[in-house]
Design a protein around this motif. Sequence first.
Motif, PDB file in Angstrom:
ATOM      1  N   SER A  45       0.680  -0.968  -0.320  1.00  0.00           N
ATOM      2  CA  SER A  45      -0.275  -0.212  -0.247  1.00  0.00           C
ATOM      3  C   SER A  45       1.295   1.049   0.101  1.00  0.00           C
ATOM      4  O   SER A  45       2.206   1.159   0.664  1.00  0.00           O
ATOM      5  N   VAL A  46       0.447   2.052  -0.470  1.00  0.00           N
ATOM      6  CA  VAL A  46       1.323   3.411  -0.795  1.00  0.00           C
ATOM      7  C   VAL A  46       0.773   4.373  -0.181  1.00  0.00           C
ATOM      8  O   VAL A  46      -0.675   4.532   0.170  1.00  0.00           O
ATOM      9  N   PRO A  47       1.507   4.564   1.482  1.00  0.00           N
ATOM     10  CA  PRO A  47       1.309   5.617   2.349  1.00  0.00           C
ATOM     11  C   PRO A  47       0.663   6.739   2.071  1.00  0.00           C
ATOM     12  O   PRO A  47       1.867   7.362   1.688  1.00  0.00           O
ATOM     13  N   CYS A  48       0.339   7.073   2.669  1.00  0.00           N
ATOM     14  CA  CYS A  48      -0.342   8.681   2.342  1.00  0.00           C
ATOM     15  C   CYS A  48       0.933   9.715   2.659  1.00  0.00           C
ATOM     16  O   CYS A  48       1.090   9.889   5.024  1.00  0.00           O
ATOM     17  N   SER A  49       0.839  11.252   1.899  1.00  0.00           N
ATOM     18  CA  SER A  49       1.814  11.677   2.585  1.00  0.00           C
ATOM     19  C   SER A  49       1.374  13.078   3.060  1.00  0.00           C
ATOM     20  O   SER A  49       2.206  13.643   4.264  1.00  0.00           O
ATOM     21  N   ASP A  50      -0.036  12.880   3.563  1.00  0.00           N
ATOM     22  CA  ASP A  50      -0.039  14.455   3.706  1.00  0.00           C
ATOM     23  C   ASP A  50      -1.265  13.835   5.390  1.00  0.00           C
ATOM     24  O   ASP A  50      -2.638  14.295   5.049  1.00  0.00           O
ATOM     25  N   THR A  51      -1.010  12.624   5.788  1.00  0.00           N
ATOM     26  CA  THR A  51      -1.581  12.231   7.070  1.00  0.00           C
ATOM     27  C   THR A  51      -2.333  13.408   8.094  1.00  0.00           C
ATOM     28  O   THR A  51      -2.794  13.403   8.478  1.00  0.00           O
TER      29      THR A  51
ATOM     30  N   VAL B  30      -8.480  18.044   9.243  1.00  0.00           N
ATOM     31  CA  VAL B  30     -10.441  18.147   8.679  1.00  0.00           C
ATOM     32  C   VAL B  30     -11.119  16.870   9.528  1.00  0.00           C
ATOM     33  O   VAL B  30     -12.626  17.794   9.405  1.00  0.00           O
ATOM     34  N   SER B  31     -10.871  15.809   9.365  1.00  0.00           N
ATOM     35  CA  SER B  31     -11.440  14.890   9.345  1.00  0.00           C
ATOM     36  C   SER B  31     -12.078  15.172  11.150  1.00  0.00           C
ATOM     37  O   SER B  31     -13.037  15.013  11.426  1.00  0.00           O
ATOM     38  N   SER B  32     -11.067  15.709  11.986  1.00  0.00           N
ATOM     39  CA  SER B  32     -11.149  15.977  13.454  1.00  0.00           C
ATOM     40  C   SER B  32     -12.331  17.814  13.622  1.00  0.00           C
ATOM     41  O   SER B  32     -13.153  17.226  14.444  1.00  0.00           O
ATOM     42  N   PHE B  33     -12.157  18.066  12.578  1.00  0.00           N
ATOM     43  CA  PHE B  33     -13.163  19.575  12.407  1.00  0.00           C
ATOM     44  C   PHE B  33     -13.913  18.932  11.809  1.00  0.00           C
ATOM     45  O   PHE B  33     -15.559  19.731  13.119  1.00  0.00           O
ATOM     46  N   ILE B  34     -14.674  18.138  10.940  1.00  0.00           N
ATOM     47  CA  ILE B  34     -15.813  18.179  10.520  1.00  0.00           C
ATOM     48  C   ILE B  34     -16.712  17.088  11.757  1.00  0.00           C
ATOM     49  O   ILE B  34     -17.831  17.658  11.672  1.00  0.00           O
ATOM     50  N   LEU B  35     -15.543  16.417  12.661  1.00  0.00           N
ATOM     51  CA  LEU B  35     -16.440  15.544  13.155  1.00  0.00           C
ATOM     52  C   LEU B  35     -17.138  16.457  14.732  1.00  0.00           C
ATOM     53  O   LEU B  35     -18.235  15.842  15.242  1.00  0.00           O
ATOM     54  N   PHE B  36     -16.441  17.190  15.029  1.00  0.00           N
ATOM     55  CA  PHE B  36     -16.785  18.038  15.777  1.00  0.00           C
ATOM     56  C   PHE B  36     -17.728  19.292  15.818  1.00  0.00           C
ATOM     57  O   PHE B  36     -18.075  19.970  16.620  1.00  0.00           O
ATOM     58  N   LEU B  37     -18.004  19.333  14.279  1.00  0.00           N
ATOM     59  CA  LEU B  37     -18.859  20.468  13.892  1.00  0.00           C
ATOM     60  C   LEU B  37     -20.366  20.075  14.399  1.00  0.00           C
ATOM     61  O   LEU B  37     -21.211  21.228  15.157  1.00  0.00           O
ATOM     62  N   PRO B  38     -20.735  19.247  14.159  1.00  0.00           N
ATOM     63  CA  PRO B  38     -22.100  18.690  15.114  1.00  0.00           C
ATOM     64  C   PRO B  38     -22.339  18.977  16.911  1.00  0.00           C
ATOM     65  O   PRO B  38     -22.952  19.556  17.238  1.00  0.00           O
ATOM     66  N   ILE B  39     -21.036  19.156  17.575  1.00  0.00           N
ATOM     67  CA  ILE B  39     -20.841  18.961  18.886  1.00  0.00           C
ATOM     68  C   ILE B  39     -20.772  20.396  18.829  1.00  0.00           C
ATOM     69  O   ILE B  39     -21.932  21.369  20.146  1.00  0.00           O
ATOM     70  N   VAL B  40     -20.319  21.639  18.276  1.00  0.00           N
ATOM     71  CA  VAL B  40     -20.147  22.929  18.826  1.00  0.00           C
ATOM     72  C   VAL B  40     -21.640  23.998  18.277  1.00  0.00           C
ATOM     73  O   VAL B  40     -22.105  24.584  18.732  1.00  0.00           O
ATOM     74  N   PHE B  41     -22.124  22.968  17.430  1.00  0.00           N
ATOM     75  CA  PHE B  41     -23.824  23.260  16.727  1.00  0.00           C
ATOM     76  C   PHE B  41     -24.811  23.740  17.926  1.00  0.00           C
ATOM     77  O   PHE B  41     -25.442  23.954  18.128  1.00  0.00           O
ATOM     78  N   TYR B  42     -24.194  21.514  18.697  1.00  0.00           N
ATOM     79  CA  TYR B  42     -25.581  21.581  19.266  1.00  0.00           C
ATOM     80  C   TYR B  42     -25.060  22.643  20.669  1.00  0.00           C
ATOM     81  O   TYR B  42     -26.629  23.146  21.607  1.00  0.00           O
ATOM     82  N   LEU B  43     -23.947  22.683  21.073  1.00  0.00           N
ATOM     83  CA  LEU B  43     -23.507  23.701  22.363  1.00  0.00           C
ATOM     84  C   LEU B  43     -23.889  25.127  22.062  1.00  0.00           C
ATOM     85  O   LEU B  43     -24.402  25.441  23.056  1.00  0.00           O
ATOM     86  N   SER B  44     -23.893  25.471  20.699  1.00  0.00           N
ATOM     87  CA  SER B  44     -24.118  27.330  20.308  1.00  0.00           C
ATOM     88  C   SER B  44     -25.639  27.439  20.784  1.00  0.00           C
ATOM     89  O   SER B  44     -26.372  27.811  21.673  1.00  0.00           O
ATOM     90  N   SER B  45     -26.139  26.622  19.903  1.00  0.00           N
ATOM     91  CA  SER B  45     -28.094  26.723  20.383  1.00  0.00           C
ATOM     92  C   SER B  45     -28.261  26.170  21.651  1.00  0.00           C
ATOM     93  O   SER B  45     -29.286  27.138  21.752  1.00  0.00           O
ATOM     94  N   PHE B  46     -27.627  25.730  22.247  1.00  0.00           N
ATOM     95  CA  PHE B  46     -27.861  25.172  23.396  1.00  0.00           C
ATOM     96  C   PHE B  46     -27.796  26.841  24.841  1.00  0.00           C
ATOM     97  O   PHE B  46     -28.985  26.837  25.149  1.00  0.00           O
ATOM     98  N   LEU B  47     -26.567  26.911  24.682  1.00  0.00           N
ATOM     99  CA  LEU B  47     -26.952  28.556  24.934  1.00  0.00           C
ATOM    100  C   LEU B  47     -27.454  29.732  24.380  1.00  0.00           C
ATOM    101  O   LEU B  47     -27.342  30.548  25.996  1.00  0.00           O
TER     102      LEU B  47
END
Length: 311
Positions: A253-259, A265-282
């Motif tokens: 397999s070819v290792p990805c150089s842009d790990t 980017v993946s972490s940011f996308i995963l945390f987007l729902p949490i940030v959305f619901y927290l801001s809505s609650f406040l």
Amino acid sequence: MAPLRRLLPLLPALALALGPTATAGGERRRRRLLALGEAEELSASLWGAGLPGDLPELEPECRRLLAAFAEGSAALAGCLGRRARPVRLCQACHRHHRRLLAQYASIARAVGNSSESHNCAKSILTSDRLQVVVMLSEFFNETWEAANCANCLKNSSEGLSNSTVEFLDLFNKSLTCFERNLQGQAINLSPDNYTEVCKNCNASYKMLNDLYNNLQRMNRQGGESGHSAHLCIDVEDAMNITRKLWSRTFNCSVPCSDTVPVIAVSSFILFLPIVFYLSSFLHSKQKKRILILPKRIQSNASLVNIQEKYS
């Protein structure tokens, strides 16, 4: 009259071949065989007698052109058959194809004001229903177009394009690397473990794969050859062979150089729902506080009560 005078001695033989035999047994069979032989001589004489009419006889120049086309067709067909697996059609047979195109053009076009050249095109190409020469030419052209060989060649089809030469050079280097590391690994490691191949040939394989992807992008935009279609069959087959060896046979397999960017980017996308619901609650909680404490409304009510007492 001279050709007809030469045919007079053969007329009895023709009558004998066409008419019934008078004798029986072996003499009848012997005479029949003799008659058939003389009839063949008569037919050959008729073809070369120069009789008027539309006889299928070619001029010497037309025969030469037809023979050259037949030899060119045989050479191209043989090249295509020999280079069918692994596919090397475009890089090995482009000279045969270019030569056959020139031979067909020599038959089809009228050279100067000569009427013989026009007769060659008419008698060879369109004088019968089957049109063998036209059919052969169309077959070779359709095969050449289906292989997309123009995308491997220069515009004049005189040789391989620079990008194709570069790709084939990297392809040969990758196969050489595979072979060299397999020979060394067969002595030291088990045949199911190809870690040496994956480690030592990763750079050459990655360069080959990147070049192939770049050629695909260039080709969609009408790259070096000027034809926007698939890459030629030689390049596609070479890349398919290399990828099958790399992924299926060697299990590399070819290792990805842009790990790091991918993880970020993946972490940011995963945390987007949490940030959305927290801001809505406040935001909703702040609104609720404002509605629960209506001080201005209470003061207005007390003022109304005082006015009613005095009135």
